[in-house]
Structures are given as C-alpha cells and as structure tokens.
Design a protein around this motif. Structure first.
Motif, PDB file in Angstrom:
ATOM      1  N   THR A  97     122.613 105.361  96.835  1.00  0.00           N
ATOM      2  CA  THR A  97     123.269 104.285  96.092  1.00  0.00           C
ATOM      3  C   THR A  97     124.541 103.821  96.793  1.00  0.00           C
ATOM      4  N   LEU A  99     125.384 104.091 100.024  1.00  0.00           N
ATOM      5  CA  LEU A  99     125.060 103.365 101.269  1.00  0.00           C
ATOM      6  C   LEU A  99     124.558 101.966 100.935  1.00  0.00           C
ATOM      7  N   ALA A 100     123.719 101.880  99.879  1.00  0.00           N
ATOM      8  CA  ALA A 100     123.195 100.568  99.482  1.00  0.00           C
ATOM      9  C   ALA A 100     124.335  99.655  99.045  1.00  0.00           C
ATOM     10  N   MET A 101     125.318 100.206  98.336  1.00  0.00           N
ATOM     11  CA  MET A 101     126.451  99.390  97.888  1.00  0.00           C
ATOM     12  C   MET A 101     127.284  98.905  99.070  1.00  0.00           C
ATOM     13  N   GLY A 103     126.130  98.430 102.124  1.00  0.00           N
ATOM     14  CA  GLY A 103     125.315  97.391 102.754  1.00  0.00           C
ATOM     15  C   GLY A 103     125.365  96.074 101.997  1.00  0.00           C
TER      16      GLY A 103
ATOM     17  N   LEU B 105     117.022  96.413 100.477  1.00  0.00           N
ATOM     18  CA  LEU B 105     117.805  97.396 101.227  1.00  0.00           C
ATOM     19  C   LEU B 105     118.021  98.666 100.411  1.00  0.00           C
ATOM     20  N   ALA B 106     118.409  98.499  99.139  1.00  0.00           N
ATOM     21  CA  ALA B 106     118.703  99.656  98.288  1.00  0.00           C
ATOM     22  C   ALA B 106     117.451 100.513  98.098  1.00  0.00           C
ATOM     23  N   LEU B 109     116.520 102.231 101.504  1.00  0.00           N
ATOM     24  CA  LEU B 109     117.420 103.349 101.792  1.00  0.00           C
ATOM     25  C   LEU B 109     117.021 104.591 100.999  1.00  0.00           C
ATOM     26  N   LYS B 130     114.271 103.296  91.689  1.00  0.00           N
ATOM     27  CA  LYS B 130     115.574 103.758  91.197  1.00  0.00           C
ATOM     28  C   LYS B 130     116.648 102.672  91.150  1.00  0.00           C
ATOM     29  N   SER B 158     121.601 107.283  89.590  1.00  0.00           N
ATOM     30  CA  SER B 158     122.064 106.286  90.561  1.00  0.00           C
ATOM     31  C   SER B 158     123.097 105.367  89.936  1.00  0.00           C
ATOM     32  N   ALA B 161     126.320 107.255  89.726  1.00  0.00           N
ATOM     33  CA  ALA B 161     126.898 107.415  91.070  1.00  0.00           C
ATOM     34  C   ALA B 161     127.529 106.101  91.526  1.00  0.00           C
ATOM     35  N   GLY B 162     126.808 105.004  91.314  1.00  0.00           N
ATOM     36  CA  GLY B 162     127.325 103.694  91.721  1.00  0.00           C
ATOM     37  C   GLY B 162     128.593 103.329  90.980  1.00  0.00           C
ATOM     38  N   ILE B 169     134.489 102.300  97.183  1.00  0.00           N
ATOM     39  CA  ILE B 169     133.736 101.490  98.144  1.00  0.00           C
ATOM     40  C   ILE B 169     134.360 100.101  98.272  1.00  0.00           C
ATOM     41  N   THR B 184     127.155  93.379  93.650  1.00  0.00           N
ATOM     42  CA  THR B 184     126.854  94.671  94.277  1.00  0.00           C
ATOM     43  C   THR B 184     126.519  95.714  93.216  1.00  0.00           C
ATOM     44  N   CYS B 188     122.748  97.494  92.889  1.00  0.00           N
ATOM     45  CA  CYS B 188     122.593  98.908  93.250  1.00  0.00           C
ATOM     46  C   CYS B 188     122.683  99.859  92.064  1.00  0.00           C
TER      47      CYS B 188
END
Lengths: 120, 232
Positions: A97, A99-101, A103, B105-106, B109, B130, B158, B161-162, B169, B184, B188
């Motif tokens: 999650t 890494l995706a954020m 990106g 991408l998400a 990954l 997910k 997830s 966590a995000g 971030i 974002t 995600c």
C-alpha cells in the motif's frame, strides 16, 4: 423530518443501485451505483435535492470511521486463521500500500500538477 | 450481568463509546496518524471482547445497524463530490487516466510482492482485490475463486496501513495539494482512506470518494478477466 427524508433517499438509491446490479449481473456493488445515481440526480435537481439530504449525508460521511469499526474488529478477531501466511499478508498490506501510494502520488503530481495551497 | 453484556444494545453502545474515546484521543494527540480513530476504537472493542463474556458473533449482531449504514454512507459520497464538481471538471481526463493507472499499479505491486514472497494461486486471488472497497473486493474474490474473508481482511489492513502512512508519505514527497492527497488515498486505501481524507479536509475527502468509486469500477471490470487468464 429532514433526516428521515434524507436517509430514505440514500437507502432508496442504494436499493435502486442493487436492483440495477442484480438485474444486469454487474460486479459493481449497489451502493457504488447508488452513488452514481445520486450524483446524476444532484446535477439535474441541484439545491432542491441537496438541501434535504445534506444534513444526514454530511453526518454519515464525517463519521465513516465509526461505520468501519465492526468489520475491522472482525478482521482482528479472525486473524488467527491466517497466521501461517501472516508475514506475507502483512508485507503486502503495508509495504504494498505504501509503495502504491508513493507511486500514485508521484504520478498524480506529474499528470495533474500541484495547486498552490491556499495561504492561511 | 452477563445477560446485560450480551444484549444487542450493549454491543452497539460499546462501538459508540469506543468511537467516542478514539475521537477524543485523536483530538488530544493533535490528529497524530498513529492514533487514528479507527485503529484506537477497534483496538478498544477487540480488548473488550477478550475481557467480557461477549463473542464476536453477538457483538456483530448488535452492530448490524452500524455495518449496514456503510451502504447509505457510500451513496452519500456523491454529496461532497457534487460540491467539488467545479474543481473536478478541469482535470477530468488526466484524473481518469491517473486513477486507472494508479489502481493498476497498486494491484500489480500487491501481486508482485505476494508472488515474490511465495504466495500460491489461491492466496494471490484473495490478495488481488485489496485495493478496492470491501463490497467489490469480496465479490471479485468470490467470482475468481479466492477467499472472500481473506480479501475483506486485506482490504481493511491495507486501508488502515494507507491511512496511518498517509501523512509521512505526503510530507516525504512534498504533496500539499489536497486533490492529489485525496485521490491517492482513494485509489490505494479505499474506504478507510476516504474516512482519513475527510479528516484532512472536505476537498481531499471528495476527491478520495471519487477515486474510490472510479478505481473500484475499473478494477471490478478488468481484474476478474486478468485473474482468470493468469491463474486460471
């Protein structure tokens, strides 16, 4: 009265969304289709629809975290059955999650461009 | 006493009280992401379930109303979206492309990390959805032969966590634009991320809701086809 009308509208649209989903055999959940329906209705009707549903909608959206508590507790309580793959799953959920954020953030910065934040 | 604790209204009150404590802690800690209301409240409820003569099944039965309210709340996401339409219109095309790319991408990954750590096909099917909201994730898992409860668990973890990592971030990447923060989080970290985005600002929340809906539609359309071709 406004709360009653607002809730009935939201639930009605959720049910309408679910009806569309099941009759067309779509994978998209009813509530998400209901959101699309409400957006279309708001664009058509404007203030006339916004006023009566605004109060209850704002309340629900502001307290979204509350609504996720029962299911989150369920995940924690039932986590034991996945202890076999715990490390893998945690890595995917956290690292994946984040890494995706990173990106997505970089991508959006480049494709949309940052607006200057309003001076406060 | 036990009877009282096992009554549905007690379970409902437990959730409300835990949320109240969670929100107060969050405000006292000046909105530190480590004390995210959802994390603190869920931890409190989990602790209470260990201590009290109350199992998860009866707890959940008393909280059906809270859980069911997720439906109308999802519909209600159209309201902030409508109010931000003037901000969305100028970026419709790059926004759509970014959301589709970000969602891909998400998902990619997650699959690459899981695969490189040795996950088998069944596990991968549970992990794949997910990045979308629970309702879509469980349906995709069911359709492709993954485990729906694993999918729901991955979605929740997830999302948390995000939401927890978001501040760090955004700070690290110097992302100050609330539209980008919202998008974002929505791509995600779906629902939980959207809840977090509304704690940042109404603009971030609206964009997060938009990303949640659109990335959900996109993934719901393409992921099952991809999984069927790749994992059979």
């Amino acid at each position: 009265m406004r709360i009653v009308f607002g809730l009935c509208t939201l639930i009605g649209l959720q049910l309408a969304g679910t009806a569309i989903q099941t009759s067309l055999g779509l994978l998209i959940p009813g509530p998400v289709l209901g959101m699309v329906l409400l957006l279309i209705l708001l664009m058509l009707l404007g203030e006339r629809l916004l006023k009566p549903i605004e109060l209850v909608s704002n309340w629900l959206v502001q307290h979204l975290s509350l609504l996720f508590i029962p299911i989150t507790v369920g995940v924690v309580v039932q986590a034991g059955q996945y202890k076999h793959d715990a490390l893998l799953l945690i890595c995917v959920a956290t690292l994946g999650t984040w890494l995706a954020m990173i990106g997505c953030g970089l991508l959006l910065k480049r494709w949309i461009g940052q607006e200057e934040p309003p001076l406060t | 006493m036990t009877e009282l604790i096992q009554s549905p209204i007690f379970a409902f009150a437990l959730t409300l009280a835990a949320y109240g404590v969670g929100m107060s802690c969050y405000q006292l800690a000046r909105c530190s992401p480590l004390l995210l209301p959802l994390v603190v409240s869920s931890a409190l409820v989990t602790g209470a379930l260990y201590v009290l003569p109350l199992n998860y099944t009866s707890y959940f039965a008393g909280n059906q109303i809270v859980h069911q309210a997720l439906g109308p709340a999802t519909v209600a996401l159209a309201v902030p979206l409508y109010k931000q339409l003037s901000r969305i219109k100028p970026i419709v095309l790059p926004g759509l492309i970014s959301i589709a790319t970000g969602a891909t991408l998400a998902t990619a990954l997650a699959l690459v990390i899981a695969w490189s750590l040795g996950a088998d096909a069944t596990l991968l099917k549970g992990i794949a959805p997910k990045t979308v909201t629970t309702a879509i994730a469980t349906q995709i898992a069911q359709l492709t032969g993954g485990n729906p409860s694993l999918a729901a668990g991955m979605v929740a973890t997830s999302g948390i966590a995000g939401a927890v990592g978001a501040n760090t971030i955004f700070h690290l990447l110097n992302i100050t634009d609330e539209r980008i923060r919202g998008l974002t989080l929505g791509i995600c970290a779906h629902g939980v991320g959207t809840a977090r985005a509304f704690e940042i600002s109404p603009i971030a929340g609206a964009f997060s809701g938009l990303a949640l809906g659109l990335s959900g539609l996109f993934i719901a359309f393409f992921l099952p086809m991809f999984l069927r071709n790749w994992l059979g």
